[in-house]
Design a protein around this motif. Sequence first.
Motif, mmCIF file in Angstrom:
data_model
loop_
_atom_site.group_PDB
_atom_site.id
_atom_site.type_symbol
_atom_site.label_atom_id
_atom_site.label_comp_id
_atom_site.label_asym_id
_atom_site.label_seq_id
_atom_site.Cartn_x
_atom_site.Cartn_y
_atom_site.Cartn_z
ATOM 1 N N GLN A 74 0.838 -1.203 0.000
ATOM 2 C CA GLN A 74 0.000 0.000 0.000
ATOM 3 C C GLN A 74 0.876 1.257 0.000
ATOM 4 O O GLN A 74 0.552 2.252 -0.647
ATOM 5 N N GLU A 75 1.979 1.178 0.729
ATOM 6 C CA GLU A 75 2.909 2.319 0.791
ATOM 7 C C GLU A 75 3.655 2.496 -0.523
ATOM 8 O O GLU A 75 3.939 3.615 -0.954
ATOM 9 N N ALA A 76 3.981 1.354 -1.152
ATOM 10 C CA ALA A 76 4.848 1.409 -2.329
ATOM 11 C C ALA A 76 4.120 1.925 -3.574
ATOM 12 O O ALA A 76 4.748 2.361 -4.533
ATOM 13 N N ALA A 79 -0.398 7.203 -4.752
ATOM 14 C CA ALA A 79 -1.798 7.490 -4.418
ATOM 15 C C ALA A 79 -2.665 7.466 -5.678
ATOM 16 O O ALA A 79 -3.801 6.994 -5.655
ATOM 17 N N SER A 80 -2.132 7.943 -6.776
ATOM 18 C CA SER A 80 -2.950 7.999 -7.992
ATOM 19 C C SER A 80 -3.209 6.601 -8.536
ATOM 20 O O SER A 80 -4.301 6.309 -9.022
ATOM 21 N N LEU A 81 -2.217 5.730 -8.443
ATOM 22 C CA LEU A 81 -2.441 4.355 -8.917
ATOM 23 C C LEU A 81 -3.399 3.625 -7.984
ATOM 24 O O LEU A 81 -4.280 2.886 -8.430
ATOM 25 N N ARG A 82 -3.244 3.856 -6.672
ATOM 26 C CA ARG A 82 -4.190 3.245 -5.735
ATOM 27 C C ARG A 82 -5.618 3.691 -6.028
ATOM 28 O O ARG A 82 -6.551 2.897 -6.043
ATOM 29 N N ALA A 83 -5.760 4.986 -6.311
ATOM 30 C CA ALA A 83 -7.096 5.516 -6.619
ATOM 31 C C ALA A 83 -7.629 4.907 -7.911
ATOM 32 O O ALA A 83 -8.828 4.600 -8.033
ATOM 33 N N ALA A 84 -6.763 4.719 -8.900
ATOM 34 C CA ALA A 84 -7.197 4.138 -10.181
ATOM 35 C C ALA A 84 -7.641 2.686 -9.983
ATOM 36 O O ALA A 84 -8.654 2.257 -10.553
ATOM 37 N N ILE A 85 -6.885 1.946 -9.181
ATOM 38 C CA ILE A 85 -7.258 0.552 -8.901
ATOM 39 C C ILE A 85 -8.620 0.508 -8.204
ATOM 40 O O ILE A 85 -9.490 -0.289 -8.547
ATOM 41 N N ASP A 86 -8.796 1.423 -7.257
ATOM 42 C CA ASP A 86 -10.057 1.440 -6.511
ATOM 43 C C ASP A 86 -11.234 1.828 -7.406
ATOM 44 O O ASP A 86 -12.308 1.215 -7.343
ATOM 45 N N CYS B 407 -8.155 7.163 -15.476
ATOM 46 C CA CYS B 407 -7.989 5.915 -14.721
ATOM 47 C C CYS B 407 -7.331 4.849 -15.605
ATOM 48 O O CYS B 407 -6.408 4.154 -15.180
ATOM 49 N N ALA B 408 -7.794 4.750 -16.863
ATOM 50 C CA ALA B 408 -7.214 3.763 -17.780
ATOM 51 C C ALA B 408 -5.751 4.097 -18.086
ATOM 52 O O ALA B 408 -4.899 3.209 -18.135
ATOM 53 N N VAL B 409 -5.462 5.386 -18.261
ATOM 54 C CA VAL B 409 -4.083 5.797 -18.560
ATOM 55 C C VAL B 409 -3.163 5.429 -17.399
ATOM 56 O O VAL B 409 -2.064 4.893 -17.590
ATOM 57 N N GLU B 410 -3.620 5.695 -16.184
ATOM 58 C CA GLU B 410 -2.827 5.373 -14.990
ATOM 59 C C GLU B 410 -2.502 3.875 -14.935
ATOM 60 O O GLU B 410 -1.358 3.471 -14.707
#
Lengths: 431, 431
Positions: A74-76, A79-86, B407-410
């Motif tokens: 989660q740390e690694a 934030a933007s990728l975590r948000a995209a996954i969510d 989101c897709a780009v990320e």
Amino acid sequence: MKRLQWSRLDSVARREALRRPAQVTAEDTRVAVGALLEQVRTGGDDAVRALTARFDGVDLEAVEVTGAEFAAAQEAVSASLRAAIDAAAGRIEAFHLAGMTQPYAVDTAPGVRCERILRPIRRVGLYVPAGSAPLPSTALMLGVPARLAGCPEPVMCTPPRKDGSADPAVLVAAARCGIRRVFKVGGVQAIAAMAFGTASIPACDKLFGPGNAWVTEAKRQVSMAEGGAAIDMPAGPSEVLVIADAGAPAEFVAADLLSQAEHGPDSQVILVSNDEDLLDRVAVAIGEQLAELPRSAIARQALADSPMIRVDSLEDAIAISNEYAPEHLILALRDARAWLPRVQAAGSVFLGDWSPEALGDYCSGTNHVLPTGGAARCTGGLNVSSFQVAITVQEVDRRGLQAIGPCAVELANAEGLGAHARAVSVRLDAA
Amino acid sequence: MKRLQWSRLDSVARREALRRPAQVTAEDTRVAVGALLEQVRTGGDDAVRALTARFDGVDLEAVEVTGAEFAAAQEAVSASLRAAIDAAAGRIEAFHLAGMTQPYAVDTAPGVRCERILRPIRRVGLYVPAGSAPLPSTALMLGVPARLAGCPEPVMCTPPRKDGSADPAVLVAAARCGIRRVFKVGGVQAIAAMAFGTASIPACDKLFGPGNAWVTEAKRQVSMAEGGAAIDMPAGPSEVLVIADAGAPAEFVAADLLSQAEHGPDSQVILVSNDEDLLDRVAVAIGEQLAELPRSAIARQALADSPMIRVDSLEDAIAISNEYAPEHLILALRDARAWLPRVQAAGSVFLGDWSPEALGDYCSGTNHVLPTGGAARCTGGLNVSSFQVAITVQEVDRRGLQAIGPCAVELANAEGLGAHARAVSVRLDAA
């Protein structure tokens, strides 16, 4: 890409134009995969460790991802990728939830209640490959429907990185789907471990997920082995067929073809248009865009043999697509929606200029595990029911037996099955 | 039947008690089936005719059933059997219709419409065996869902009788389902003809239906052949597991066990009870009923190795059933409905004393093509969706692209797929 004029081709040439390369697994691959499966089946965790050292170049004492590793992931991850996954997970959930198969009950006669009930498959094994790069999106496409199905013990395998860790984005995606058991094991050894079980990795009833030719062959073999596991579907090279009319932006069409082509040199890419000029413009745009792509060498290889087909009419274009049954079908048409009713076979369809396939790959909400190799003629992509068992039920009372029992006796006698008739008549006598 | 006391068995003995005989196809059968398939693939109608002469002992100039033969079949079948076929078809329709997968659409974000649409599989091939007797019920179980799915070109094959005709009851059932193309071809040659096509028999996309070991092996082989056909499911020997309590009428339980046992010497029959006395009474009843059965020799063979398992509790009985995952599960219990929520894996469940399996085989409304060999852990029986393709669709407008494109780009960048990212960003730039 090769230019073809459909009306000038005879039936043999047409068949040839749409023929996919045969997915024949070389005999030596088959044998090698079989030997690896056997090695894990008999050697268990020791064999998994040895093969991980050999193929992934990393020595792992324990292959299961720990709670600390989940937390570190989660740390690694940014934030933007975590948000995209969510966000992607949320839309995949919304779409899959709405399409879930429902239980139902019907009285087919007074006193004859027939039902369908649903159960999650108990032990599902999810494989998330990491060939050229890790695939958190695949973790979502497998994990979300498994969760919605209510599978109680989902297990995931994904190859370890050189430093012995799992890709953090894959772990974030797994955690988002409630998957707590992830193993840093890849390739044939992962499929073997999930199919047969080891001391560390539980045996699974059904295995899901894409993979390279070795993984696909391993899935095929375990699906036929005594005591093996069921599989979702055979995964061939990825495919797109684009139907574009004169009004389609060439730059968009080119980008869509390239996004398919970058998957691998064996990716299947087909462009069909009723407009010669559009084909010219797309060819130019491909040349321009290729220069800027990180994976241009792969895309170039994939495109070398790919056809651009000029047709006389969009009816012909749809007929070609229905015959080919592509994994992905993009309708880059002015009135895309109006053509949809004619689509008979495809994995997933993308309507209009603003619906690139890449959205479906990641986050529109549909599943990206789709039928390839023409399987779209007979089957759809993954969905929640892929992770469920549908069970039929009948509950008949005396009155129901009296109503339909004689019908069963008549048919049983016609089929010469006297004990079947008797199982009913003995009850009719007592009712 | 063999008596076993579950609590006295160790885990190895328990596994052994529930182990199905391995369904290993002998190498010579595999090779022989492969040769026959190849013979039909290359020899077409001539090969079909030659093999029909060889295996069915009848020389047929044309194998397709004519309109006159369909008409004659209606005359040849008794009014009561015609009525039974019609009534069974009606209930099968009612149950299958109510459970049909539906199209749906969800906006997963503003401007992002995701859908599932359904299409019939274009060419389906239905196989209706006629080993010891013709099976009009199987014609209904395949034909009704094919019709509800809207399959435009269903084709049926069934072995010819010695006089060169097709069984009239099978033809009446086929006609009831709107099937107009029936071919008097059986066995491996039927599977080959429907998979590869001949001048007379159209090539099919997917094949359905049960059959003997040769037919099953032929289906397996064509499902893996280049240019072959998909198949419904592998069909092993039929199975029933009965859970009976002290209150179950022994005569009914015995009749149900026997109706399964008469299918063939390899039928799988298991009785589980928490009441010793019930097991005694069933054993006696089986002996009495066996004497009266036309197929008693077959049933006797099937029962010789079948276990009667005494358990301490009904919880144990359900656990055994979930582990075994039977094709048919009969709950001959006082409160059968209350136990249903614990059933995790089975093909079809029969609740209470008045719901013999034979009703489901013929006319309750559920399908009798069900998973065997433990496949019920992962899959259900035939239903309308077995004859359909589910296609996902997405239609995104500019606003939708702006909403979910980033989101897709990320995610694409995280996966190192630059062309995927570009297919979206090129549109974001233009939107």
